[in-house]
Design an enzyme around this catalytic site. Structure first.
Site, short mmCIF file in Angstrom:
data_model
loop_
_atom_site.label_atom_id
_atom_site.label_comp_id
_atom_site.label_asym_id
_atom_site.label_seq_id
_atom_site.Cartn_x
_atom_site.Cartn_y
_atom_site.Cartn_z
N GLY A 259 -77.44 80.28 59.84
CA GLY A 259 -78.26 79.41 59.00
C GLY A 259 -78.24 77.97 59.49
O GLY A 259 -79.28 77.33 59.65
N ALA A 260 -77.04 77.45 59.74
CA ALA A 260 -76.91 76.06 60.14
C ALA A 260 -75.48 75.79 60.56
O ALA A 260 -74.63 76.66 60.40
CB ALA A 260 -77.26 75.14 58.96
N MET A 261 -75.24 74.58 61.08
CA MET A 261 -73.90 74.26 61.57
C MET A 261 -73.54 72.82 61.25
O MET A 261 -74.31 71.90 61.53
CB MET A 261 -73.83 74.53 63.08
CG MET A 261 -72.51 74.21 63.71
SD MET A 261 -71.17 75.29 63.10
CE MET A 261 -69.82 74.13 63.17
N GLU A 262 -72.33 72.66 60.72
CA GLU A 262 -71.89 71.38 60.14
C GLU A 262 -71.30 70.38 61.13
O GLU A 262 -70.50 69.53 60.72
CB GLU A 262 -70.85 71.68 59.06
CG GLU A 262 -69.48 72.18 59.58
CD GLU A 262 -69.29 73.70 59.56
OE1 GLU A 262 -70.31 74.42 59.61
OE2 GLU A 262 -68.15 74.16 59.51
N ASN A 263 -71.66 70.42 62.42
CA ASN A 263 -71.11 69.48 63.40
C ASN A 263 -71.05 68.06 62.83
O ASN A 263 -71.99 67.60 62.19
CB ASN A 263 -71.98 69.45 64.65
CG ASN A 263 -72.44 70.82 65.06
OD1 ASN A 263 -71.63 71.67 65.36
ND2 ASN A 263 -73.76 71.05 65.01
N HIS A 295 -74.59 72.85 51.52
CA HIS A 295 -73.42 73.51 52.11
C HIS A 295 -72.92 72.75 53.36
O HIS A 295 -71.74 72.42 53.46
CB HIS A 295 -73.78 74.95 52.45
CG HIS A 295 -72.66 75.74 53.06
ND1 HIS A 295 -71.88 76.60 52.32
CD2 HIS A 295 -72.18 75.81 54.32
CE1 HIS A 295 -70.96 77.15 53.10
NE2 HIS A 295 -71.13 76.69 54.33
N GLU A 296 -73.82 72.48 54.27
CA GLU A 296 -73.40 71.81 55.52
C GLU A 296 -72.91 70.40 55.22
O GLU A 296 -71.95 69.93 55.82
CB GLU A 296 -74.52 71.79 56.55
CG GLU A 296 -75.13 73.15 56.89
CD GLU A 296 -74.13 74.25 57.19
OE1 GLU A 296 -73.04 73.95 57.71
OE2 GLU A 296 -74.43 75.43 56.89
N HIS A 299 -69.41 70.43 53.89
CA HIS A 299 -68.40 70.68 54.92
C HIS A 299 -67.83 69.38 55.49
O HIS A 299 -66.76 69.39 56.08
CB HIS A 299 -69.02 71.45 56.09
CG HIS A 299 -68.88 72.94 56.00
ND1 HIS A 299 -67.70 73.56 55.66
CD2 HIS A 299 -69.76 73.95 56.26
CE1 HIS A 299 -67.87 74.88 55.70
NE2 HIS A 299 -69.11 75.14 56.06
N GLU A 318 -64.79 77.92 54.39
CA GLU A 318 -66.04 78.58 54.00
C GLU A 318 -66.05 79.02 52.53
O GLU A 318 -67.03 78.80 51.82
CB GLU A 318 -66.34 79.76 54.93
CG GLU A 318 -66.63 79.35 56.38
CD GLU A 318 -67.74 78.32 56.53
OE1 GLU A 318 -68.52 78.11 55.58
OE2 GLU A 318 -67.83 77.70 57.61
N1 B3K Z 1 -69.81 77.09 60.02
C1 B3K Z 1 -71.10 77.63 60.37
C2 B3K Z 1 -71.06 79.04 60.80
C3 B3K Z 1 -70.61 79.26 62.18
C4 B3K Z 1 -70.79 80.70 62.56
C5 B3K Z 1 -70.27 81.01 63.90
N2 B3K Z 1 -70.62 82.35 64.31
C6 B3K Z 1 -72.07 77.48 59.27
C7 B3K Z 1 -71.53 77.36 57.92
O1 B3K Z 1 -70.84 78.20 57.39
O2 B3K Z 1 -71.76 76.35 57.33
ZN ZN Z 2 -69.98 77.00 55.95
#
Ligand code: B3K
Ligand code: ZN
Length: 852
Positions: A259-263, A295-296, A299, A318
């Site tokens: 879905g997305a990534m919280e970098n 959600h992101e 994080h 998570e």
């Molecule tokens: N932390 C990422 C998910 C990463 C998945 C890696 N296969 C998104 C999330 O849970 O917000």
């Molecule tokens: Zn997450």
């Protein structure tokens, strides 16, 4: 250690070296990109003499320590470097080919843009590194690329400098002041449209907000921006957490595995969770965007400021962040409807995971491929575990626990146990036994017996808990918060409380009860358990009418539907006539007539459990009879409620809000099953729709009820949207859920549709993932074609994108409830996969477990 060997939680040991600072330089070029990594390394264990770094699919150009060549050895995915030094500078140069990276991990291309995905272990596809979450370094990043093609060069933190270079190239350098693990690193380079805004934090700092989208999509980025601002505000108000950098960027890309990534400071999103306007996105899409943006963003504290010590602790960030995004959605929208959706995810997907070969505790103990553990168990059951703590502690103590958690662990990489300890210490609630939720896999079941003593005016509940037998699992009693309500005959609430159910068997006594009450059990799904109680129909009808909790009323309706369907499965087995009890028919009609209730809730109540959901309730299922019985019950209710459905439909059409549309479209779906006269209604709604929710609602009804107009509507929809990938995903999903017998031929044909691509996870999930997960009738068709089709697709995806392959295989490894013939056909397919010479470790882990 071989790639395919499991890593174990009990083998965790702290790193021998750490990286304090890393300067990365990316020279982005086609086809080869060069990465220079200069790390300040510190030895943590004095006896260590070899630094072992992770690396995958890299070509190594050079390794130097303090400017000098150094002895090193390359082994399968590991670089061993002699390093009998306490502090040193490590320079590594690697080369990679992002355009050839179809696994979408590490640095890859999404259409014409470079982007990264490093969680869980993708950073090792960029450079050799201590790619583990407990190594936290400060990152400086310099990016160089062609200016015309890649005008935006982005990375984490703050922009330090940018400028032009020779040959039409330019550069940007970024600095992230917060030490972070490598999985939070991000880089994006490309040409985008940019939506900008600002947010003033409660301490009066101005944060620059930027949403980058593909050219031409600017008008679809507003909802994402609004959602981001709401998230920032909500986290300040409810959790007392403020954003910490001066800039927050979101980039939407179409090629993305999740879905997305919280970098840190630079979220990368799947376009599905950013782009929306009312013509092209449904109300559910809007809601999904708000929740994933939230959600992101959340994080940033739960995940980034405090991260995981090791990947077994994934639920630390998570489970907690899902809990937070659920609370966000519930505070902003309907708490009941949000809760119902969360409960459905657990019952239909998480319980199924527990019943299958991948069952694991929310804190897994053995992992072959970490990407396989981004599961409904770790995420959603993880959130239920946090929710139970919230129930046991109450909001005030829970927030004290959160504050203590950050006070103790800000800037650290910690364990789930550290979180529970903070909760415990802040609230003084003993959570010792509660910790079993982290270590024990499987779905506990709770059986209930009632006893009423009229003379003593005593009502008793005898509760018994049993845990699922799973090998390697402890079997200790769980601490189960068990929420009950007792309701009097006239519908008034006598008792409403959460029982602390901690033993294998326990009796709870309620005094001063002068007539046998109607009991509402496990209210609000207060624990992720299966309830074992034989409800009488009258009891359920009472609950549907009188329970104080809307969720409990919905629960009752699910049981009524389910029982009606299972009774008819029995009838089919015994060769007796199928029928639906008058009381059931009237209960649903009653709901339809209740104009006091939130229409979205009524829509939930009127949603018949899917075939999948029903399969989940059974031990072994006769699928064909189940399908017949389910269709029968739907038809009976539709026919009985025809006038009310029709009336309600037309009234709701006059109202313009998501809640009304949800029920309006549910009514249309029911009506479309009755007879041809309603086909006109479906067509009318489709052609006059002013938003995607209504257009798709009509199309779904036509598809589900196999109306004659279906094909025409589908091709008109296709012609209108074939240039809009996210909308084509909806169209692919409809094709995938088509119950017609020729669906597999159609799926094969669609693989060469101009909008489809095996390289794009959104497309694959829509067409193939949806078929396997949601078209139970055809995927599990007794002729075995569904299994053969999925097996062939998986062989192909194993080469292109193993992570995606391992996701969409899920329905094929959850076969325990099906008959022997089906199971043996499934196993044949799994065996073919197991025999692949180049089977990825992602599929290896799932396939071997399923065949064991
Ligand atoms: N932390 C990422 C998910 C990463 C998945 C890696 N296969 C998104 C999330 O849970 O917000
Ligand atoms: Zn997450």
């Amino acid at each position: 250690m071989s790639q395919r060997e499991a890593k174990l939680l009990k083998d965790y040991s702290a790193p021998e070296y750490t990286v304090e600072h890393i300067a990365l330089k990316f020279e982005l070029n086609s086809p080869v990109t060069t990465i220079t990594a200069s790390s300040k390394v510190k030895r943590l264990k004095s006896e260590a003499v070899t630094l072992v770094l992770d690396g995958e699919s890299l070509s190594l150009v050079s390794v130097k320590i303090d400017g000098k060549d150094v002895e090193h050895k390359l082994e399968e995915n590991r670089l061993h470097i002699s390093a009998d030094v306490d502090d040193f500078l490590l320079d590594i140069v690697t080369e990679i080919e992002p355009e050839a990276n179809t696994a979408l991990e590490g640095l890859y291309m999404s259409d014409a843009a470079y982007c990264t995905q490093c969680e869980a272990e993708g950073f090792r596809r960029i450079t050799y590194y201590l790619d583990r979450p407990d190594v936290l370094a400060k990152f400086d990043v310099r990016i160089e690329a062609d200016k015309a093609q890649f005008p935006y060069l982005l990375s984490n933190g703050n922009l330090l400098e940018k400028g032009d270079l020779e040959d039409g190239r330019h550069f940007a350098s970024w600095q992230d002041p917060f030490p972070k693990p490598s999985y939070l690193f991000a880089l994006v380079a490309g040409d985008f449209d940019l939506l900008e805004d600002t947010f003033i934090t409660r301490s009066d700092r101005e944060v620059e907000l930027q949403v980058f989208v593909d050219k031409g999509n600017l008008n679809k980025a507003h909802h994402a921006m609004e959602s981001l601002k709401k998230s920032m505000k909500w986290d300040e108000e409810r959790f007392d957490l403020e954003y910490d950098l001066d800039i927050y960027m979101i980039v939407a890309v179409d090629f993305f595995n999740m879905g997305a990534m919280e970098n840190k400071g630079l979220n990368v999103f799947n376009t599905k969770y950013v782009l929306a306007d009312k013509e092209s996105a449904t109300d559910d899409d809007f809601h999904g965007i708000e929740s994933v943006i939230g959600h992101e963003y959340f994080h940033n504290w739960t995940g980034n400021r405090v991260t995981c010590r090791d990947w077994f602790q994934l639920s630390l960030k998570e489970g907690l962040t899902v809990f937070r995004d659920q609370e966000f959605s519930s505070d902003l929208g309907s708490r009941s409807v949000n809760r119902i959706h969360a409960i459905k995810v657990i019952r239909n997907h998480q319980f199924a995971e527990d019943a299958g070969p991948m069952a694991h505790p929310i804190r897994p103990e053995a992992v072959i491929e970490m990407n396989n553990f981004y599961t409904v168990t770790v995420y959603n059951k993880g959130a239920e575990v946090i929710r139970m703590m919230h129930t046991l502690l109450g909001e005030e103590n829970f927030q004290k626990g959160i504050a203590l958690y950050f006070e103790r662990h800000d800037g650290q990489a910690v364990t789930c146990d550290d979180f529970v300890s903070a909760m415990e210490d802040a609230s003084r609630v003993d959570l010792e036994q509660f910790r079993n939720w982290y270590s024990q896999a499987g779905t506990p079941s709770v059986s209930v017996a009632e006893e009423f003593d009229a003379k003593a005016q005593e009502y008793k509940l005898h509760l018994k808990q049993e845990r699922q037998a799973i090998s390697g699992n402890n079997d200790l009693p769980m601490h189960i918060p068990f929420d009950v309500e007792l309701i009097s005959e006239s519908g008034e609430s006598l008792v409403s409380k959460v029982l602390n159910f901690t033993e294998n068997s326990q009796t709870f006594v309620f005094t001063d009860i002068n007539a046998k009450p109607t009991v509402s059990l496990l209210q609000n799904f207060s624990a992720p358990v299966k309830l074992d109680f034989e409800f009488e129909l009258d009891h359920l009808v009472n609950l549907m009418r009188y329970a104080s909790s809307e969720v409990a009323r919905w629960e009752a309706s699910v049981s009524i539907f389910s029982n009606a369907i299972w009774n008819n499965v029995e009838a089919l087995k015994n060769n007796t006539n199928m029928q639906v009890n008058q009381v059931v028919l009237d209960a649903f009609k009653g709901m339809l007539l209740d104009s006091q209730l939130d229409p979205a809730l009524v829509a939930e109540v009127l949603t018949v459990p899917t075939t999948n959901e029903l399969v989940e309730q059974a031990i072994i299922v006769d699928l064909d009879k189940l399908i017949t019985a389910r269709e029968f019950v739907i038809d009976e209710i539709a026919a009985y409620c025809e006038d009310e459905l029709n009336a309600r439909y037309h009234l709701l059409k006059l109202v313009d809000n998501p809640s009304a549309r949800a029920l309006q479209n549910a009514c249309l779906n029911w009506l479309s099953r009755i007879d041809e006269q309603y086909e006109v209604l479906v067509e009318q709604q489709f052609y006059s729709a002013e938003n995607m929710t209504d257009a798709l609602g009509a199309l779904k009804a036509a598809n589900a009820s196999q109306l004659e107009c279906r094909n025409l509507l589908m091709s008109d929809f296709e012609a209108k949207w074939d240039q809009t990938p996210l909308v084509m995903d909806k169209w692919f999903m409809l094709e995938a859920t088509n119950k017609a017998d020729n669906v597999i031929d159609r799926l094969k044909e669609l693989a060469s549709h101009s909008a489809f691509s095996f390289q794009n996870p959104n497309r694959v999930r829509s067409l193939i993932g949806t078929f396997a997960a949601a078209n139970t009738e055809q995927f599990h068709n007794a002729n075995g074609e569904g299994y053969r089709y999925l097996t062939d697709v998986l062989k192909k995806l194993n080469d292109i994108n193993p992570q995606l392959a391992a996701r969409i295989i899920t329905p094929m490894i959850q076969f325990s409830k099906f008959d022997e013939q089906r199971q043996s056909m499934i196993k044949q397919g799994l065996q073919e996969l197991a025999d692949l010479p180049n089977l990825s470790k992602d599929l290896f882990e799932k396939v071997t477990k399923a065949l064991a």
